[in-house]
Structure formats: structure tokens, C-alpha cells
Design an enzyme around this catalytic site. Structure first.
Site, short mmCIF file in Angstrom:
data_model
loop_
_atom_site.label_atom_id
_atom_site.label_comp_id
_atom_site.label_asym_id
_atom_site.label_seq_id
_atom_site.Cartn_x
_atom_site.Cartn_y
_atom_site.Cartn_z
N HIS A 73 -0.85 2.54 -4.08
CA HIS A 73 -0.55 1.61 -5.18
C HIS A 73 -0.15 2.33 -6.46
CE1 HIS A 73 -1.88 -2.38 -3.39
NE2 HIS A 73 -1.97 -1.50 -2.40
N GLY A 86 5.98 6.69 -10.51
CA GLY A 86 5.52 7.06 -9.17
C GLY A 86 4.07 7.51 -9.16
N ASP A 216 -8.61 -3.31 12.21
CA ASP A 216 -8.65 -3.00 13.64
C ASP A 216 -10.09 -2.78 14.08
OD1 ASP A 216 -9.35 -0.38 12.99
OD2 ASP A 216 -7.75 0.56 14.15
C1 HEM Z 1 3.94 -3.26 3.50
C2 HEM Z 1 3.10 -2.47 2.86
C3 HEM Z 1 1.66 -2.80 2.62
C4 HEM Z 1 1.07 -4.00 2.37
C5 HEM Z 1 1.73 -5.36 2.23
C6 HEM Z 1 -0.36 -3.76 2.26
C7 HEM Z 1 -1.30 -4.72 1.98
C8 HEM Z 1 -2.67 -4.53 1.98
C9 HEM Z 1 -3.65 -5.56 1.74
C10 HEM Z 1 -3.35 -7.00 1.38
C11 HEM Z 1 -4.88 -4.99 1.87
C12 HEM Z 1 -6.24 -5.68 1.71
C13 HEM Z 1 -6.64 -5.72 0.27
C14 HEM Z 1 -8.00 -6.36 0.07
O1 HEM Z 1 -8.16 -7.55 0.30
O2 HEM Z 1 -8.95 -5.63 -0.28
C15 HEM Z 1 -4.68 -3.61 2.20
C16 HEM Z 1 -5.68 -2.69 2.42
C17 HEM Z 1 -5.45 -1.35 2.54
N1 HEM Z 1 -4.24 -0.70 2.48
FE1 HEM Z 1 -2.43 -1.56 2.55
N2 HEM Z 1 -0.59 -2.43 2.45
C18 HEM Z 1 0.60 -1.79 2.66
C19 HEM Z 1 0.80 -0.44 2.84
C20 HEM Z 1 -0.19 0.51 2.71
C21 HEM Z 1 0.05 1.93 2.63
C22 HEM Z 1 1.41 2.60 2.71
C23 HEM Z 1 -1.17 2.51 2.49
C24 HEM Z 1 -1.53 3.97 2.34
C25 HEM Z 1 -0.75 4.98 2.62
C26 HEM Z 1 -2.17 1.45 2.52
C27 HEM Z 1 -3.53 1.64 2.51
C28 HEM Z 1 -4.46 0.64 2.59
C29 HEM Z 1 -5.88 0.87 2.79
C30 HEM Z 1 -6.54 2.22 3.04
C31 HEM Z 1 -6.50 -0.37 2.73
C32 HEM Z 1 -8.00 -0.67 2.88
C33 HEM Z 1 -8.71 -0.68 1.58
C34 HEM Z 1 -10.19 -0.96 1.80
O3 HEM Z 1 -10.63 -1.09 2.95
O4 HEM Z 1 -10.93 -1.03 0.82
N3 HEM Z 1 -1.53 0.26 2.63
N4 HEM Z 1 -3.33 -3.35 2.27
#
Ligand code: HEM
Ligand SMILES: *[C@@H]1O[C@H](CO)[C@@H](O)[C@H](O)[C@H]1NC(C)=O
Length: 362
Positions: A73, A86, A216
Site C-alpha cells: 500500500h 512509490g 486460504d
Molecule cells: C489486486 C490487488 C490487491 C487487492 C485488490 C488486495 C486487496 C486486499 C484486501 C481487501 C485485503 C483485506 C483487508 C482487510 O479487510 O483487512 C487484503 C489483505 C492483504 N493483502 Fe492484499 N490486495 C492486493 C494485492 C496485494 C499485494 C500485491 C500484496 C503484497 C505484496 C498484498 C498483501 C496483503 C496481505 C499480506 C494481506 C493480509 C493482511 C492481514 O492479514 O492483516 N495484497 N488485500
């Protein structure tokens, strides 16, 4: 095909080898304990220990997951037309602005956990360097995740990121690929960074009244199970849930992002998605180079100091092959790739039980 994956593994490993093997000898740091090739990296060893022990508790848990999400983010806040710095730490420094962006929902909790460490070590690291170091350290808490290089030297951020640059779970595949494409990511790289990161992830905010809902069955293992769980048939929400970008998972206890669901099915990305199933080395290599690339968005690597030597060893992959949940068969896989069959998987024995929630950091 095998040749391609060998090349991508080399691409990830060679920078580490050249740092640790070829350049020069290690010498003792002023602390009298650690050794480093580049003395400028010595100051990072106590920070690495502090993060491992006191932020992550030596676990691939909620705090590690949050630190990885923060990497993304912060880094993705740059565009050739709209600007932004960035991977510059602006998400922390300009939190008053960036935390108002809808796509940053939940990042407030991550910064509540990470922020005190960022402040404490601000005499050594800028916010941008700190966030990327914490991300690299978070990965080596997770069995199977790659050890990625760390480059130091990001300057202080000068402004908040423009709005609208962080992808949302209700975005189309076309929108997601266009956004990543603007900052140099191919569709294969998008699948690797999104699928790989979401193998160690869950939702703390977007599922109403629930926290730590995994994506997952194995959220504390960096593995390929996410690519199976998302390819199982799922039901699109049509009401409020759908607006938030969630899909009803076929596995009790999980939530599925609509964006992950569509990346697994769209003809632009479905074969890449499927190709990671039970291909742990390919995933670790492609994800590792993708996250390194994110960490350098808006930065000039040539002017930075390679401090990869402070990153601890990766934890080897200990899990088994990806499997189908109890009671499900290959017929429950929603085959999408037109040119190759989904790898054949065994079904887990026993009655289906709900996947437990991820314990919350605080
Ligand atoms: C199309 C791109 C992406 C979308 C739309 C997306 C969206 C989301 C959403 C909605 C959540 C849940 C947020 C919440 O309710 O707490 C999430 C969690 C997460 N995302 Fe993504 N994400 C994307 C790409 C990525 C990328 C590129 C990374 C890292 C390289 C990433 C890492 C994570 C991680 C680690 C979590 C878990 C956070 C937690 O468990 O506290 N995401 N993402
Ligand atoms: C921004 O960060 C500062 C310093 O950590 C904190 O005091 C403030 O409450 C944060 N603001 C928001 C909107 O999160």
C-alpha cells in the site's frame, strides 16, 4: 518452461550471492557481535532483532501479514501521470491523508502496530526504508516465503500519494492489470505478487464484524494452497458483500476477494494463476522478485546501499502438497485455463471443519 523458472530463480538469488559471496570479507560491527560486509548496514541488526521478537513475535501471524500489506500500500502509490513517491513511506508520514483512501481500510491498525517501531528507529531509517525492511523481515517469519534483498537509502517522503492508486477488491481484472502495468508489472508478475501475498493473509476489516478471516486454509504458511482454494467454485455476493468485493468461499471459515476470484478465472491471468499450484519454487521466486520490484518503485537502486546481508535466512517450506478440502473433488475445481488441465490433487481426509481465524495482534 523449466528453463524460464530456473532463470527467474537465478534472478532472485544472484543479487544475494554477489553481496554475500563475491564482494569482500565480513568484518566485525561496532556492537562486537554481528559481522557485515558493508559497515553501513551494521546499525540495522538490532532493528531486525527488535522487529522479529517484539513486532512479529517470531511468527507468521497477523503482524507479519500486516507489514507485508503495508509494503504494497505504500509502494503502489505512484503513477506516471498522477505522481506520488512509490515506496517512500508516505503512507506513514502522510497518514492523515492516505488513511482516508477507501482502499487503505485496515491500514490504520497496521500502522498502530508498526508505527511505534518506525518512530523508535527513525534515527537510523527513513519511513520508506523502515516499511520495506519490516516487509522483508515479515517474509522470513513465514515458512516457504523467500528471503528478499533489502536496499537502504529512500529519502523522506515529500507528499501524500494521490488518491485512487491502490487497487480495490471490486476492481475488474482489466483495471487491476492496467494499474500495475503503469508501474511496470506484467500480468504474470501481478498474479505472483497478489496470489503469493494472499497465501499469508486474511481480512480484518472487509468482512462485517469479523477479524482474521483467512484467504486460504494455511495463512501462516507461504504456499500454493491459495491458488486451489480460490479456484474452487464460489458464489458471487450480489448485495452489500459484492460491493465490498467479497465472494462466498466454498471452504468454511475462509473469505475470498472478488479480485482474486477473477484473476483465477479471467483469460488474461487464469493460466498463470493455475501454473503456481504445487510449484512452490516458481511461486517463491516470482513473488520474491515481484516484491523486490515493489520495494523499489519510485527509487533509484543505483544510489542505494545493499543491506540484504541483514535479512535472516528464509524458513524452509515444511508443508505438503496443496490439497482439496474434505468432501471436495476435482469436479469442484472451476477449470478456467483453456490450454492446460488443473493439477490433480488429493482430498484431505476427515469431516470438513471451519478454518480457524487468524489470532489478532492486539
Ligand atoms: C489486486 C490487488 C490487491 C487487492 C485488490 C488486495 C486487496 C486486499 C484486501 C481487501 C485485503 C483485506 C483487508 C482487510 O479487510 O483487512 C487484503 C489483505 C492483504 N493483502 Fe492484499 N490486495 C492486493 C494485492 C496485494 C499485494 C500485491 C500484496 C503484497 C505484496 C498484498 C498483501 C496483503 C496481505 C499480506 C494481506 C493480509 C493482511 C492481514 O492479514 O492483516 N495484497 N488485500
Ligand atoms: C497519524 O500518525 C500519528 C503519529 O503516529 C498519529 O498520532 C495520528 O493519530 C495518525 N493519524 C491517523 C489519521 O491515523
Amino acid at each position: 518452461m523449466a528453463f524460464g523458472s530456473v532463470l527467474s530463480i537465478l534472478g532472485l538469488v544472484l543479487p544475494l550471492l554477489s553481496v554475500n559471496g563475491l564482494r569482500t570479507k565480513r568484518s566485525l560491527c561496532p556492537d562486537g557481535v554481528n559481522t557485515a560486509i558493508n559497515q553501513a548496514c551494521c546499525a540495522l541488526f538490532p532493528i531486525v532483532d527488535d522487529l522479529k521478537e517484539n513486532l512479529f513475535d517470531n511468527e507468521c501471524g497477523d503482524a507479519a501479514h500486516g507489514a507485508l500489506r503495508l509494503v504494497f500500500h505504500d509502494a503502489i502509490g505512484i503513477s506516471p501521470s498522477l505522481g506520488g513517491g512509490g515506496a517512500d513511506g508516505s503512507i506513514a508520514t502522510f497518514n492523515e491523508t492516505e488513511l482516508t483512501f477507501h482502499a487503505n481500510t485496515g491500514i490504520d491498525d497496521v500502522l498502530d502496530a508498526v508505527g511505534p517501531f518506525l518512530q523508535k528507529h527513525s534515527n537510523v531509517l527513513t519511513p520508506g526504508d523502515f516499511i520495506q525492511l519490516a516487509g522483508a523481515i515479515s517474509l522470513v517469519q513465514c515458512p516457504g516465503a523467500p528471503r528478499i534483498p533489502f536496499f537502504m537509502g529512500r529519502t523522506h517522503p515529500v507528499a501524500a500519494s494521490p488518491p485512487g492508486l491502490v487497487p480495490e477488491p471490486f476492481d475488474s481484472v482489466q483495471t487491476i492489470l492496467k494499474r500495475f502495468g503503469e508501474v511496470g508489472f506484467t500480468s504474470d508478475e501481478v498474479v505472483a505478487v497478489v496470489g503469493g501475498s494472499h497465501s499469508i493473509a486474511g481480512a480484518d476489516d472487509i468482512v462485517p464484524n469479523e477479524q482474521g478471516v483467512p484467504f486460504d486454509q494455511t495463512p501462516s504458511l507461504f504456499d500454493t494452497q491459495i491458488f486451489v482454494d480460490v479456484q474452487l467454485r464460489g458464489t458471487m455476493f450480489t448485495g452489500q458483500g459484492g460491493q465490498q468485493g467479497e465472494v462466498q468461499s466454498a471452504v468454511a471459515g475462509l473469505v475470498r476477494l472478488q479480485s482474486d476470484h477473477l484473476l483465477a478465472r479471467d483469460s488474461a491471468t487464469n493460466c498463470a494463476w493455475q501454473s503456481f499450484v504445487n510449484n512452490q519454487p516458481k511461486l517463491a521466486a516470482a513473488f520474491g522478485s515481484g516484491v523486490l520490484k515493489l520495494s523499489l518503485l519510485g527509487q533509484n537502486q543505483a544510489k542505494m546501499t545493499d543491506c540484504s546481508e541483514v535479512i535472516p535466512k528464509a524458513i524452509p517450506f515444511t508443508g505438503g502438497p496443496a490439497t482439496l478440502p474434505p468432501g471436495q473433488t476435482m469436479n469442484d475445481i472451476e477449470q478456467a485455463c483453456a490450454t492446460a488441465a488443473f493439477p490433480s490433487l488429493a482430498t484431505q481426509p476427515g469431516p470438513a471443519t471451519a478454518v480457524p481465524q487468524i489470532p489478532q495482534a492486539v
